[in-house]
Design a protein around this motif. Structure first.
Motif, PDB file in Angstrom:
ATOM      1  N   LEU A 168       1.052   0.985  -3.351  1.00  0.00           N
ATOM      2  CA  LEU A 168      -0.089   0.441  -4.078  1.00  0.00           C
ATOM      3  C   LEU A 168      -1.013  -0.347  -3.146  1.00  0.00           C
ATOM      4  CD1 LEU A 168      -1.141   0.357  -6.995  1.00  0.00           C
ATOM      5  CD2 LEU A 168       0.039  -1.832  -7.271  1.00  0.00           C
TER       6      LEU A 168
ATOM      7  N   PRO B  53      -4.252   2.001  -1.962  1.00  0.00           N
ATOM      8  CA  PRO B  53      -5.420   2.095  -2.839  1.00  0.00           C
ATOM      9  C   PRO B  53      -6.115   0.761  -3.055  1.00  0.00           C
ATOM     10  CG  PRO B  53      -3.392   2.434  -4.094  1.00  0.00           C
ATOM     11  CD  PRO B  53      -3.031   2.474  -2.646  1.00  0.00           C
TER      12      PRO B  53
ATOM     13  N   THR C 131      -8.041   6.773  -1.233  1.00  0.00           N
ATOM     14  CA  THR C 131      -7.623   5.865  -2.307  1.00  0.00           C
ATOM     15  C   THR C 131      -6.930   6.635  -3.430  1.00  0.00           C
ATOM     16  OG1 THR C 131      -9.441   4.351  -1.810  1.00  0.00           O
ATOM     17  CG2 THR C 131      -8.426   4.147  -3.981  1.00  0.00           C
TER      18      THR C 131
ATOM     19  N   CYS D 105      -3.060   6.367  -4.553  1.00  0.00           N
ATOM     20  CA  CYS D 105      -2.732   6.050  -5.954  1.00  0.00           C
ATOM     21  C   CYS D 105      -1.682   7.018  -6.491  1.00  0.00           C
ATOM     22  CB  CYS D 105      -3.996   6.116  -6.815  1.00  0.00           C
ATOM     23  SG  CYS D 105      -5.043   4.663  -6.725  1.00  0.00           S
TER      24      CYS D 105
ATOM     25  N   SER E 246       1.698   6.378  -5.022  1.00  0.00           N
ATOM     26  CA  SER E 246       2.395   5.197  -5.542  1.00  0.00           C
ATOM     27  C   SER E 246       3.384   5.567  -6.653  1.00  0.00           C
ATOM     28  CB  SER E 246       1.385   4.163  -6.057  1.00  0.00           C
ATOM     29  OG  SER E 246       0.664   4.659  -7.171  1.00  0.00           O
TER      30      SER E 246
END
Length: 409
Positions: free
Chosen positions: A149, A152, A258, A262, A265
């Motif tokens: 995380l 991002p 990004t 994401c 994650s």
């Protein structure tokens, strides 16, 4: 709710939340240079090669710091090491947006690496020594989520702020989180949710190293090296890969990166809860074989396919599957070392190997981009995963099985 009646569940939630929040900020700091690199290269006289030097210096100082702070973490409480590391890293990363000298930037970013090395091993010690079995594994899963995380989050900061301001904002986040972590750990200690074991000196001398060898530390050392290169160094160069090889603008590269991070994650949950738990029935070696083979295949597909959208899908798959192998190391293997009494030391040592390998690879990759080109570099990445696949094959079982078949009756 029923789950909160179980003390271990409550402890896991509290320890996991506090640890994940601090580790999230740690990885915002670690990734901010990566996502800002295209913008910095486009608007300043800083080159890709110099960013490679910065990243390498940071990784080496982080690696050496892991080795040192892993040992220190057995003696100094996590509330001091983690909070101090976050605040020191915050001040240093903010300097990148405030100073002009290339030498000053290099020194500051090198210090960031050492400061951040105070975080992971002490957190792992807290988790392994205060939680049992599946609770410790799930807490480590929260750390993996927080780690991913961070990218991002750094990407969002990069999208909305000019690069100098982004470094300062990132630094302020780290300083504040360090102070908050200290206060929360004091609270958890008072509630006796977090306690620190003291291992007898004679136990350390007699059983420590031998116990780690019995727990396959040599094999997992090599896994740490291979997965660390992709997990850290390859991921670092993804924004540049998107910009230079696939032809996206720096802004679009930051946005795509990004989105990729994401999605990544969520990868630890898929790798751990679906593949490791359900598909492979908590068999570490089968999980490793699958992860390395799929990552290798995905890198080959990146080499073979030029379509931008499809290529990005395989970039995502290659890194996600490498994280599957990495997850077995950090989320399953390290928490299992609680009984050795050397969790912080072993974790620091493994992280040292991981980042030292990534640092050396990073320097090579920075020069390889112009020397051998992106396509050959992709094949190198595939070769690393092929090495991991060969490493985790059950050679001993096959040899013993063959011996049994040919043994005389």
């Amino acid at each position: 709710m029923g789950i909160f009646k179980n003390q271990q569940t409550k402890s896991a939630l509290m320890i996991g939340t506090v640890s994940a929040l601090s580790y999230w900020i740690c990885y915002v700091v670690r990734n901010i240079l990566s996502v800002l690199s295209p913008q910095i290269v486009e608007t300043t006289d800083i080159t890709v090669e110099f960013i490679g030097v910065l990243s390498t210096a940071n990784m080496i100082s982080y690696a050496v710091g892991q080795l040192i702070n892993g040992v220190i973490g057995e003696r100094i409480k996590a509330k001091y090491l983690v909070s101090g590391g976050l605040m020191a890293a915050g001040f240093c990363i903010a300097l990148l947006g405030l100073i002009q000298s290339h030498t000053g930037i290099l020194v500051a970013y090198t210090l960031v690496g050492f400061a951040l090395s105070t975080i992971y091993a002490p957190l792992m010690k807290v988790i392994a020594e205060n939680l049992k079995d599946i609770y410790a594994v799930r807490c480590c899963l929260a750390l993996a989520f927080a780690c991913l995380l961070g990218s991002p989050t750094a990407g969002i900061v990069a999208m909305y702020f000019q690069w100098k301001a982004a470094f300062v904002i990132c630094g302020a986040m780290a300083v504040i989180s360090g102070a908050v972590f200290f206060l929360l750990m004091v609270f958890l200690e008072k509630k006796r949710v977090v306690q620190y074991r003291k291992q007898k000196e004679e136990q350390k001398k007699s059983g420590g190293i031998k116990a780690l060898i019995e727990h396959e530390i040599i094999k997992y050392s090599l896994i740490s090296v291979l997965t660390g290169i992709v997990r850290t160094s390859v991921l670092f160069w993804v924004p540049t890969y998107l910009s230079q090889y696939l032809g996206f603008s720096p802004g679009h590269s930051a946005t795509i990166f990004t989105v990729i991070t994401c999605v990544l994650s969520a990868a630890p949950y898929f790798n751990n809860l679906v593949l490791y738990d359900r598909v492979f029935k908590r068999n570490r070696n089968k999980s490793l074989i699958f992860a390395f083979s799929m990552s290798m295949l995905s890198f080959f597909m990146m080499f073979a396919i030029s379509n931008k959208a499809v290529n990005i899908v395989f970039v995502l798959a290659a890194i996600a599957m490498n994280q599957g192998a990495s997850g077995i190391l950090w989320e399953v293997y390290c928490p299992s070392l609680g009984e050795t009494g050397m969790v912080s030391t072993a974790t620091g040592y493994l992280d040292f190997l991981s980042y030292l390998a990534a640092a050396l690879a990073n320097l090579l990759f920075a020069n390889a981009i112009s020397a051998i080109g992106w396509q050959t570099l992709i094949l190198v990445w595939a070769g690393l995963m092929a090495s991991g696949f060969i490493l985790v094959l059950p050679w001993r079982k096959w040899r013993s099985g063959k011996s049994k078949r040919i043994a005389p009756v």
